[in-house]
Design an enzyme around this catalytic site. Structure first.
Site, short mmCIF file in Angstrom:
data_model
loop_
_atom_site.label_atom_id
_atom_site.label_comp_id
_atom_site.label_asym_id
_atom_site.label_seq_id
_atom_site.Cartn_x
_atom_site.Cartn_y
_atom_site.Cartn_z
N ASP A 108 1.68 5.34 -4.49
CA ASP A 108 2.11 6.44 -4.89
C ASP A 108 1.68 8.18 -3.41
O ASP A 108 0.84 7.98 -2.91
CB ASP A 108 1.80 7.73 -6.40
CG ASP A 108 1.19 8.36 -6.20
OD1 ASP A 108 0.20 9.05 -5.79
OD2 ASP A 108 0.43 8.35 -7.99
N ILE A 109 2.72 8.90 -3.41
CA ILE A 109 2.36 9.99 -1.93
C ILE A 109 1.56 10.15 -2.14
O ILE A 109 0.76 10.79 -0.60
CB ILE A 109 3.90 11.19 -2.37
CG1 ILE A 109 3.86 11.14 -0.70
CG2 ILE A 109 3.74 11.62 -3.07
CD1 ILE A 109 5.37 12.35 -0.17
#
Length: 287
Positions: A108-109
């Site tokens: 994820d980011i």
């Protein structure tokens, strides 16, 4: 001999088998002018199109399996193109003459660390699939009180919204005050699974770094935002791990040096140039 359509498309570098199954289910794939369905098989001499664009098929013998190790920084999206214009993990990867790079899973980011890419959709699919039980190790910094009872619960398993989950191994790596580092091991890659497991114990994850995939660790000298191509021995480690035939050739020269300080500096300079270009492009868009 016929093969499943999604397997042939994955080998052609159009995405992982799961992605290709989604494309087929959505009616985006045609075979000899007819809409394809999940379960269709092909011989390899058909005219196959995705969204009206012809797919150049490759036989198993013709394709050269390549694998990259990428040190993902926080702030990058695991998507080919972000509608908000944010940087993606694909932005700096080397160009291919045919096919495309396929990410082995996602981060994820706000997660950084080791991310693999390959040109072989079947290899990507097997490395991601839970049935193969390929270990992923993460360094996790958590904020909050962590008791031995919590750790036992996380090892034994908790029920998340998408089913039971647990850490196969948890190792304490030190810390101060209410910030503590642990290394945790999983053998599947569900969405935000590491974070959700800790959150189930009311503990907040403040930093998350993937440091290992299988038995291969993130190269220490590989700078954030940099990539390196794996040599034949390392490619075949992953292929053997998921029971695929071994490769006999590689784009990496046999006498090419492994990651050293000079190579690390070159990669770091390249990353900085890319970041500078991105910043300039962002300013132009805003002006």
């Amino acid at each position: 001999m016929s093969e499943k359509l999604q397997k042939v498309l994955a080998r052609a570098g159009k995405g992982s088998r799961r992605e290709m199954e989604t494309f087929i289910s959505a009616g985006r794939v045609t075979v000899n002018g007819k809409v394809a369905y999940l379960g269709d098989r092909v011989e390899g001499n058909e005219q196959i199109k995705i969204d009206g664009h012809s797919v150049s098929l490759q036989s198993k013998e013709d394709e050269l399996c390549r694998v990259l190790m990428y040190n993902k920084p926080e702030g990058e999206m695991c998507t080919r193109k972000d509608p908000e214009g944010r940087p993606t993990v694909f932005d700096r990867l080397p160009k291919l003459e045919s096919g495309r790079w396929i990410a082995v899973g996602r981060l994820d980011i706000n997660t950084s660390g080791m991310l693999l890419f390959t040109t072989d959709g079947e290899l990507a699919n097997r490395l991601m699939h839970p049935s193969q039980k390929v270990e992923r190790e993460y360094a996790v910094r958590v904020f909050g009180e962590v008791t031995e009872a919590m750790l036992q619960t996380l090892r034994a398993g908790v029920k998340l919204e998408d089913g039971p989950a647990r850490f196969q191994k948890i190792t304490y790596r030190g810390g101060e005050g209410r910030n503590h580092w642990f290394h945790v091991v999983l053998s599947e890659g569900r969405n935000r699974e590491v974070r959700r497991l800790w959150e189930s114990q009311d503990v907040q994850v403040s930093r998350l770094i993937r440091v290992r995939y299988g038995d291969m660790e993130l190269k220490r000298q590989l700078p954030s935002g940099g990539w390196t191509e794996l040599n034949l021995q390392d490619v075949n480690y992953y292929r053997k791990l998921v029971k695929l035939p071994l490769e006999t050739q590689s784009k990496v020269k046999v006498d090419e040096k492994a990651m050293d300080n000079a190579k690390s500096r070159r990669i770091r300079r390249s990353v900085k140039k890319h970041q500078h270009r991105n910043q300039q492009a962002t300013r132009r868009r805003r002006s």
